[in-house]
Design a protein around this motif. Structure first.
Motif, PDB file in Angstrom:
ATOM      1  N   GLU A 165     141.953  -6.907  73.594  1.00 55.43           N
ATOM      2  CA  GLU A 165     141.572  -5.963  74.647  1.00 55.43           C
ATOM      3  C   GLU A 165     141.659  -4.511  74.194  1.00 55.43           C
ATOM      4  O   GLU A 165     141.471  -3.593  74.984  1.00 55.43           O
ATOM      5  CB  GLU A 165     142.461  -6.187  75.880  1.00 55.43           C
ATOM      6  CG  GLU A 165     142.253  -7.549  76.534  1.00 55.43           C
ATOM      7  CD  GLU A 165     143.114  -7.750  77.768  1.00 55.43           C
ATOM      8  OE1 GLU A 165     143.908  -6.836  78.111  1.00 55.43           O
ATOM      9  OE2 GLU A 165     142.989  -8.821  78.401  1.00 55.43           O
ATOM     10  N   HIS A 166     141.989  -4.311  72.915  1.00 52.86           N
ATOM     11  CA  HIS A 166     142.005  -2.984  72.288  1.00 52.86           C
ATOM     12  C   HIS A 166     143.011  -2.037  72.939  1.00 52.86           C
ATOM     13  O   HIS A 166     142.751  -0.841  73.099  1.00 52.86           O
ATOM     14  CB  HIS A 166     140.604  -2.353  72.317  1.00 52.86           C
ATOM     15  CG  HIS A 166     139.515  -3.286  71.912  1.00 52.86           C
ATOM     16  ND1 HIS A 166     139.508  -3.951  70.712  1.00 52.86           N
ATOM     17  CD2 HIS A 166     138.392  -3.711  72.574  1.00 52.86           C
ATOM     18  CE1 HIS A 166     138.439  -4.732  70.628  1.00 52.86           C
ATOM     19  NE2 HIS A 166     137.756  -4.604  71.752  1.00 52.86           N
ATOM     20  N   ILE A 167     144.181  -2.572  73.313  1.00 51.71           N
ATOM     21  CA  ILE A 167     145.237  -1.722  73.861  1.00 51.71           C
ATOM     22  C   ILE A 167     146.485  -1.761  72.979  1.00 51.71           C
ATOM     23  O   ILE A 167     147.532  -1.273  73.380  1.00 51.71           O
ATOM     24  CB  ILE A 167     145.604  -2.123  75.310  1.00 51.71           C
ATOM     25  CG1 ILE A 167     146.027  -3.588  75.391  1.00 51.71           C
ATOM     26  CG2 ILE A 167     144.447  -1.851  76.249  1.00 51.71           C
ATOM     27  CD1 ILE A 167     146.528  -4.002  76.764  1.00 51.71           C
ATOM     28  N   GLU A 168     146.377  -2.353  71.780  1.00 51.57           N
ATOM     29  CA  GLU A 168     147.469  -2.312  70.813  1.00 51.57           C
ATOM     30  C   GLU A 168     147.451  -0.947  70.146  1.00 51.57           C
ATOM     31  O   GLU A 168     146.580  -0.643  69.320  1.00 51.57           O
ATOM     32  CB  GLU A 168     147.313  -3.440  69.797  1.00 51.57           C
ATOM     33  CG  GLU A 168     148.189  -3.338  68.559  1.00 51.57           C
ATOM     34  CD  GLU A 168     149.647  -3.169  68.857  1.00 51.57           C
ATOM     35  OE1 GLU A 168     150.114  -2.011  68.878  1.00 51.57           O
ATOM     36  OE2 GLU A 168     150.331  -4.187  69.070  1.00 51.57           O
ATOM     37  N   ILE A 169     148.398  -0.100  70.509  1.00 55.76           N
ATOM     38  CA  ILE A 169     148.341   1.314  70.137  1.00 55.76           C
ATOM     39  C   ILE A 169     148.466   1.528  68.629  1.00 55.76           C
ATOM     40  O   ILE A 169     147.912   2.484  68.084  1.00 55.76           O
ATOM     41  CB  ILE A 169     149.423   2.103  70.905  1.00 55.76           C
ATOM     42  CG1 ILE A 169     149.149   3.603  70.827  1.00 55.76           C
ATOM     43  CG2 ILE A 169     150.809   1.769  70.424  1.00 55.76           C
ATOM     44  CD1 ILE A 169     150.005   4.424  71.762  1.00 55.76           C
ATOM     45  N   LEU A 170     149.185   0.643  67.936  1.00 57.74           N
ATOM     46  CA  LEU A 170     149.349   0.804  66.490  1.00 57.74           C
ATOM     47  C   LEU A 170     148.063   0.478  65.725  1.00 57.74           C
ATOM     48  O   LEU A 170     147.958   0.778  64.542  1.00 57.74           O
ATOM     49  CB  LEU A 170     150.488  -0.080  65.981  1.00 57.74           C
ATOM     50  CG  LEU A 170     151.899   0.364  66.362  1.00 57.74           C
ATOM     51  CD1 LEU A 170     152.935  -0.620  65.848  1.00 57.74           C
ATOM     52  CD2 LEU A 170     152.209   1.768  65.834  1.00 57.74           C
ATOM     53  N   GLN A 171     147.097  -0.130  66.389  1.00 61.62           N
ATOM     54  CA  GLN A 171     145.807  -0.424  65.763  1.00 61.62           C
ATOM     55  C   GLN A 171     144.704   0.516  66.240  1.00 61.62           C
ATOM     56  O   GLN A 171     143.535   0.291  65.949  1.00 61.62           O
ATOM     57  CB  GLN A 171     145.417  -1.877  66.053  1.00 61.62           C
ATOM     58  CG  GLN A 171     146.387  -2.905  65.494  1.00 61.62           C
ATOM     59  CD  GLN A 171     146.503  -2.855  63.985  1.00 61.62           C
ATOM     60  OE1 GLN A 171     145.544  -2.537  63.291  1.00 61.62           O
ATOM     61  NE2 GLN A 171     147.679  -3.149  63.474  1.00 61.62           N
ATOM     62  N   SER A 172     145.074   1.547  66.963  1.00 59.30           N
ATOM     63  CA  SER A 172     144.085   2.492  67.476  1.00 59.30           C
ATOM     64  C   SER A 172     143.496   3.344  66.345  1.00 59.30           C
ATOM     65  O   SER A 172     144.242   3.872  65.512  1.00 59.30           O
ATOM     66  CB  SER A 172     144.737   3.417  68.507  1.00 59.30           C
ATOM     67  OG  SER A 172     143.884   4.493  68.838  1.00 59.30           O
ATOM     68  N   PRO A 173     142.173   3.506  66.292  1.00 53.96           N
ATOM     69  CA  PRO A 173     141.583   4.393  65.281  1.00 53.96           C
ATOM     70  C   PRO A 173     142.052   5.838  65.448  1.00 53.96           C
ATOM     71  O   PRO A 173     142.060   6.607  64.484  1.00 53.96           O
ATOM     72  CB  PRO A 173     140.078   4.267  65.525  1.00 53.96           C
ATOM     73  CG  PRO A 173     139.945   3.711  66.901  1.00 53.96           C
ATOM     74  CD  PRO A 173     141.153   2.868  67.129  1.00 53.96           C
ATOM     75  N   TRP A 174     142.460   6.201  66.659  1.00 54.97           N
ATOM     76  CA  TRP A 174     142.965   7.566  66.870  1.00 54.97           C
ATOM     77  C   TRP A 174     144.298   7.791  66.172  1.00 54.97           C
ATOM     78  O   TRP A 174     144.644   8.925  65.837  1.00 54.97           O
ATOM     79  CB  TRP A 174     143.074   7.860  68.367  1.00 54.97           C
ATOM     80  CG  TRP A 174     141.744   7.964  69.018  1.00 54.97           C
ATOM     81  CD1 TRP A 174     141.174   7.076  69.885  1.00 54.97           C
ATOM     82  CD2 TRP A 174     140.771   9.002  68.833  1.00 54.97           C
ATOM     83  NE1 TRP A 174     139.916   7.495  70.254  1.00 54.97           N
ATOM     84  CE2 TRP A 174     139.647   8.670  69.617  1.00 54.97           C
ATOM     85  CE3 TRP A 174     140.742  10.174  68.075  1.00 54.97           C
ATOM     86  CZ2 TRP A 174     138.513   9.481  69.671  1.00 54.97           C
ATOM     87  CZ3 TRP A 174     139.606  10.977  68.121  1.00 54.97           C
ATOM     88  CH2 TRP A 174     138.516  10.626  68.908  1.00 54.97           C
ATOM     89  N   LEU A 175     145.061   6.720  65.935  1.00 55.81           N
ATOM     90  CA  LEU A 175     146.299   6.860  65.166  1.00 55.81           C
ATOM     91  C   LEU A 175     145.982   7.139  63.696  1.00 55.81           C
ATOM     92  O   LEU A 175     146.658   7.940  63.048  1.00 55.81           O
ATOM     93  CB  LEU A 175     147.141   5.591  65.306  1.00 55.81           C
ATOM     94  CG  LEU A 175     148.496   5.594  64.589  1.00 55.81           C
ATOM     95  CD1 LEU A 175     149.352   6.781  65.018  1.00 55.81           C
ATOM     96  CD2 LEU A 175     149.231   4.278  64.836  1.00 55.81           C
ATOM     97  N   ILE A 176     144.935   6.493  63.177  1.00 52.95           N
ATOM     98  CA  ILE A 176     144.507   6.769  61.797  1.00 52.95           C
ATOM     99  C   ILE A 176     144.021   8.209  61.687  1.00 52.95           C
ATOM    100  O   ILE A 176     144.342   8.919  60.725  1.00 52.95           O
ATOM    101  CB  ILE A 176     143.395   5.789  61.377  1.00 52.95           C
ATOM    102  CG1 ILE A 176     143.905   4.342  61.447  1.00 52.95           C
ATOM    103  CG2 ILE A 176     142.896   6.105  59.970  1.00 52.95           C
ATOM    104  CD1 ILE A 176     142.848   3.304  61.140  1.00 52.95           C
TER     105      ILE A 176
END
Length: 316
Positions: free
Chosen positions: A152-163
């Motif tokens: 569901e793309h809510i895993e924050i550690l996998q967010s492209p914005w973190l990269i």
């Protein structure tokens, strides 16, 4: 110090700066939900061996999903705002005034550091509480919920914005940023599998692969699809059957990710501008070669496009 105590200290220390606009994991409340389970709170009865616990699940997973979604939304919004300040000089001057005459670069770096800590602490809180759930109920539902967060793309550690945030932080430090602040991000671009690494507490590392799955080279002008997979701009366009000058967002809503085959992942693709700047600075020769190849390909595609338009209009 136990994580619950550390998380409480973090919330108290950042109450005004972080939490007035951003939500957080209700760690204590979720732990109390687990304790309130009638099957598990009774010391005389054995641990719950059921596949699901109706007492916990109705509150626990629905609340955690809501919090994870809100945290991911808050984080991406704050990062987009921060990076827009980096791109626009006038907005950075406004930040300068608002931050009580701090230098704009210092204020931006402090915001960046704060957001990184926000991600790490909340991500750890989610992982800890899910691990606690599985331990209390002797189940695998916590692990299943992690998979659901990814889908569901809510895993924050996998967010492209973190990269993007990590790339921006490394780029700013290489341009004379404050060296006294610890940097949890690092980049290894010399190996056969280039990657960015995020160091989590307890020496746990999280790696982000920077190798394009299509051309098998370091990503060039990268885009992150909604599913989280990174591609070169030209490779993403080729996979979606659109021309480079149109961009990945011009892809059909039916286009699939070349890796996971998820549909509709191009419309909200993230242009990784900060990651591009970092890679361009650290891999100058490679970047020049890829830029020359892309210009030639854009020229070829543009000519082909206008030839097709001419034939369509003239009829031959």
């Amino acid at each position: 110090m136990k994580f619950g105590e550390a998380f409480t200290e973090y919330l108290e220390a950042h109450q005004e700066r972080v939490l007035e606009d951003c939500c957080h994991v209700e760690y204590k409340r979720l732990k109390n939900v687990l304790k309130s389970c009638s099957r598990c709170s009774d010391a005389l009865s054995p641990p719950c061996q059921c596949e699901s616990c109706p007492v916990c699940d109705q509150k626990f997973f629905s609340e955690l999903a809501k919090e994870a979604s809100e945290i991911a939304g808050c984080f991406s919004s704050r990062v987009r705002h921060l990076l827009s300040l980096h791109e626009h000089k006038i907005q950075r001057f406004i930040t300068f005034v608002r931050q009580c005459f701090q230098s704009p670069q210092q204020a931006t770096e402090e915001e960046c550091q704060m957001l990184i800590e926000y991600v790490i602490m909340n991500a750890l809180a989610i992982r800890k509480i899910l691990k606690k759930y599985d331990k209390v109920h002797s189940s695998a539902n916590g692990r299943k919920f992690k998979s659901k967060m990814l889908s569901e793309h809510i895993e924050i550690l996998q967010s492209p914005w973190l990269i993007e945030l990590g790339a921006f932080y490394m780029y700013s430090k290489s341009n004379g940023g404050r060296s006294d602040e610890p940097n949890p991000f690092s980049c290894d671009l010399t190996s056969t599998e280039p990657k960015m690494t995020l160091m989590l507490p307890d020496m746990v590392t999280l790696e982000y692969n920077l190798l394009c799955p299509i051309c098998l080279e370091l990503v060039f002008k990268p885009y992150a699809l909604v599913c989280g997979h990174l591609f070169c701009k030209s490779c993403a366009c080729s996979a979606a059957s659109v021309m480079i000058f149109e961009g990945p967002k011009a892809a059909s809503s039916e286009s699939k990710c070349p890796v996971c085959r998820e549909v509709g992942v191009y419309g909200n693709a993230v242009h990784m501008i900060e990651l591009s700047l970092l890679l361009k600075k650290q891999c100058k020769e490679y970047w020049k070669e890829r830029a020359a190849e892309e210009r030639a390909e854009i020229s070829r595609q543009t000519k082909m496009y206008w030839d097709m338009q001419s034939k369509y209009m003239i009829g031959y």
